[in-house]
Design an enzyme around this catalytic site. Sequence first.
Site, mmCIF file in Angstrom:
data_model
loop_
_atom_site.group_PDB
_atom_site.id
_atom_site.type_symbol
_atom_site.label_atom_id
_atom_site.label_comp_id
_atom_site.label_asym_id
_atom_site.label_seq_id
_atom_site.Cartn_x
_atom_site.Cartn_y
_atom_site.Cartn_z
ATOM 1 N N ASN A 308 0.838 -1.206 0.000
ATOM 2 C CA ASN A 308 0.000 0.000 0.000
ATOM 3 C C ASN A 308 0.871 1.253 0.000
ATOM 4 O OD1 ASN A 308 -2.367 1.414 -0.071
ATOM 5 N ND2 ASN A 308 -2.970 1.008 2.045
ATOM 6 N N HIS A 344 -9.224 3.588 8.626
ATOM 7 C CA HIS A 344 -9.687 2.279 8.185
ATOM 8 C C HIS A 344 -11.078 1.951 8.727
ATOM 9 C CE1 HIS A 344 -5.523 1.377 6.918
ATOM 10 N NE2 HIS A 344 -6.079 0.452 6.173
#
Length: 457
Positions: A308, A344
């Site tokens: 990521n 998140h």
Amino acid sequence: DYEKSDTEQKTVLELLQLLQKIGYPFAVVYRSFLFNQTPTVIHLFHTFSGLALAAFNFGSQLYHSVVCVLVQFLMLRLMGRTVTAILCSFTFQMLYLLAGYYYTATEEYDIKWTMPHCVLTLKLIGLAFDYYDGGKEPSKLSAEQKESALRSVPSLLEVCGFSYFYGGFLVGPQFTLRSYQRLVARELTDCPGKVPNSVVPAMKRFALGFLCLVIYAIFSPHYPDSYYLTDEYEAQPFWYRCVFILLWGKIILYKYVSCWVIEGVCILTGLGYNGVVDGKHQWNACANMKVWLFETTPLFGGTISSFNINTNAWAARHVFKRLKFLGNKTLSHVATLFFLSIWHGLHSGYILCFSMEFFIITVERQAQALVRDSPVLTKLANSALYPLIYVVQQFIHWLFMGYPLVAFSIFSYDKWLKVYSSVYFCGHLFFLVAYLIMPYLRKALVPKNEGREKKQE
């Protein structure tokens, strides 16, 4: 339970397959018919293609993204290049996202409008920072800030095209508005003014993503998250439970790897063009994964660096480095990880996962410094025993990569507590003991002035 798990795995897999493929036809249309069109036409194409993706996947809930894009544009126009604009942008976009999590989250992996919206949130906050930087003297900006700073206020159409660009709207990668402007201006190509020769690099990336998807499709049904909560898992020997965490952690990450290698779409359009290095054109500007590093590194830091990439770079640029005024790197690091955990979602498992990441990375850096400063350990690390050491490192590495991912994947307190209890909190204890004994090991293995001299070098 297993049937339910299989159904969930198939749902996620079908979405990933769609994400892998659906951007490529848009990219082909852009290359074939729109590359030499006016910026207005290109912005409209990118905007409506992204909106079509949003409508196809989330129906009328696409209005959430429209609201946030419009509000962000108005804040840029009305508040200008001010700290107030940054604070308002950050607060509004994050609160909107967190409210979405609060009202839509369940105990399972949710594929809802909040999934692409978390990507959009970073884009819009980053846009506010880049516009603010554009008002500063170039001498006061870092090299990366100069690269992304916006010298003029973008139009609404530019912001929409940037926000809904099909190569990054659903799952990323992150890129700046300045990069998007260069794409539209036909600057991101290996042939100035012409369609980039990026088909082969894009197809290679697509093939790699498809391979990762196949690996995930084959092995994930054998390692479902739900197995952790069964009596069968608890009845297994301790060593089996640990090895299951290791293998599960490796397999579960392929779900994200296959999704992020979709930047082949960005390569196909030219957004992935990254100049020339050693006489070769580079197409890794939007690369979100370093797959070879991910597969071979024995270090936790190496895996994080390979994984990521653009989101981590965004967090470093807009959170960690912006907290320089705190005068404490550790505090900035903790604040950045806390931001990433709530970005998140609101589940406790996210906070626990990123807390363990901080602790693990801290211990690993201490261990690396110990090996570097100790002549005995340096000699051992470079000896004929290195292959054996590498295997042991990889076992520890993937066991304790999977360990915090348990909390990340099964979310809620009662679930991850049950799993960690079943393995006697071995990961927590391992790194706690390692942290506590590190000073004593250093005292015993490092000559008095060795560490200081190497640090100065």
